[in-house]
Motif scaffolding. Structure first.
Motif, PDB file in Angstrom:
ATOM      1  N   ALA A  52       0.831  -1.208   0.000  1.00 43.08           N
ATOM      2  CA  ALA A  52       0.000   0.000   0.000  1.00 43.08           C
ATOM      3  C   ALA A  52       0.865   1.258   0.000  1.00 43.08           C
ATOM      4  N   MET A  53       1.986   1.218   0.713  1.00 43.59           N
ATOM      5  CA  MET A  53       2.893   2.369   0.740  1.00 43.59           C
ATOM      6  C   MET A  53       3.543   2.582  -0.621  1.00 43.59           C
ATOM      7  N   ARG A  55       2.232   1.956  -3.440  1.00 39.58           N
ATOM      8  CA  ARG A  55       1.190   2.439  -4.348  1.00 39.58           C
ATOM      9  C   ARG A  55       0.644   3.813  -3.975  1.00 39.58           C
ATOM     10  N   HIS A  56       0.970   4.294  -2.794  1.00 40.98           N
ATOM     11  CA  HIS A  56       0.466   5.606  -2.367  1.00 40.98           C
ATOM     12  C   HIS A  56       1.055   6.680  -3.281  1.00 40.98           C
ATOM     13  N   GLU A  83      -4.826   1.310   5.283  1.00 41.51           N
ATOM     14  CA  GLU A  83      -4.878   2.740   4.982  1.00 41.51           C
ATOM     15  C   GLU A  83      -3.470   3.319   5.072  1.00 41.51           C
ATOM     16  N   VAL A  84      -3.158   4.238   4.161  1.00 40.88           N
ATOM     17  CA  VAL A  84      -1.864   4.915   4.141  1.00 40.88           C
ATOM     18  C   VAL A  84      -2.120   6.400   3.935  1.00 40.88           C
ATOM     19  N   ARG A  85      -1.325   7.224   4.630  1.00 41.80           N
ATOM     20  CA  ARG A  85      -1.415   8.674   4.449  1.00 41.80           C
ATOM     21  C   ARG A  85      -0.014   9.260   4.537  1.00 41.80           C
ATOM     22  N   ALA A  86       0.158  10.405   3.901  1.00 41.01           N
ATOM     23  CA  ALA A  86       1.426  11.137   3.989  1.00 41.01           C
ATOM     24  C   ALA A  86       1.394  11.986   5.249  1.00 41.01           C
ATOM     25  N   LEU A  96       5.514   8.434   5.242  1.00 35.47           N
ATOM     26  CA  LEU A  96       4.204   7.800   5.115  1.00 35.47           C
ATOM     27  C   LEU A  96       3.878   7.054   6.394  1.00 35.47           C
ATOM     28  N   GLY A  98       1.168   3.981   7.736  1.00 39.51           N
ATOM     29  CA  GLY A  98       0.196   2.971   7.336  1.00 39.51           C
ATOM     30  C   GLY A  98      -0.394   2.295   8.547  1.00 39.51           C
TER      31      GLY A  98
END
Length: 188
Positions: A52-53, A55-56, A83-86, A96, A98
Motif C-alpha cells: 500500500a505504501m 502504491r500511495h 490505509e496509508v497517508r502522507a 508515510l 500505514g
C-alpha cells in the motif's frame, strides 16, 4: 521460480490475500503463523502495508527507503483494512504512515520514508561477493509444536548445512514465497 497460479493446490491457497474493495483484503489460511491457525505470521501483513505504501501517490522518481512496523496485537486471519497517508511531504523526502485494522481495531502500524531515487549513473560504493549457492528445496523437516499449514508451508525454506527449525544455535536459512501476496498480482 514464479509464484504458482491461484488454483495451484487444494492444500495450499494461491495467495496470502484476496483484494476485496475500499482497502479491504481477505486473509487466506496461508497467512497463519506457526503459533496458531487463527493468527498471522508478521511477514504477510507487513508486506501488505508495504504494498500500500509503494502504491500511495507520491513524487515521480521516488522510492521507499526504510520501513518500520509495529505489531500492536496478534493479527487475526480475517478481513483487514489497509490505509496509508502522507505525514510529511518535502522536496526530496516524504514520511508515510500505514495502518492495518481488523474489525475496526488497529493491529499493525508502519512508517516509511520515501525519498528521491539516486540517478542511474550513481557509482556503487560497495562490491560484495555473490551469495553462495544453497542446496535445492528439501522437505521442511520438523518445527516442534508449530502449526505448519499456513505461512510455513506457503514459503520455500532452504537451510544451510542441513539444519532445520529445530536445530539449536545460529543458522542460515533462505526463504521465498511460493504464492503471491495478493491474488492475481505479480509481486514487486
Amino acid at each position: 521460480m514464479s509464484p504458482e497460479p491461484e488454483s495451484a493446490s487444494p492444500a495450499r491457497p494461491g495467495s496470502f490475500y484476496r483484494e476485496l474493495a475500499d482497502g479491504y483484503f481477505e486473509s487466506t489460511p496461508a497467512t497463519a503463523g506457526p503459533w496458531s491457525p487463527k493468527t498471522q505470521h508478521a511477514g504477510p501483513p507487513s508486506a501488505l502495508v508495504g504494498r500500500a505504501m509503494e502504491r500511495h501517490p507520491g513524487r515521480p522518481g521516488s522510492r521507499i527507503a526504510r520501513v518500520t512496523v509495529e505489531l500492536l496485537r496478534p493479527v487475526p486471519v480475517a478481513d483487514l483494512r489497509v490505509e496509508v497517508r502522507a505525514v510529511r511531504t518535502g522536496a526530496r523526502v516524504e514520511l508515510l504512515e500505514g495502518e492495518l485494522t481488523a474489525d475496526g481495531e488497529p493491529v499493525l502500524l508502519a512508517r516509511a520514508w520515501r525519498m528521491v531515487a539516486s540517478p542511474d549513473d550513481t557509482p556503487s560504493l560497495r562490491h560484495g561477493p555473490a551469495a553462495p549457492p544453497l542446496p535445492g528445496p528439501r522437505p521442511l523437516g520438523s518445527m516442534t509444536g508449530a502449526y505448519l499449514g499456513g505461512y510455513v508451508s506457503a514459503m520455500e525454506w532452504r537451510f544451510e548445512d542441513g539444519r532445520s527449525f529445530d536445530s539449536p544455535g545460529p543458522g542460515t536459512v533462505w526463504a521465498r514465497q511460493r504464492v503471491p501476496l495478493v491474488a492475481g498480482e505479480r509481486d514487486t
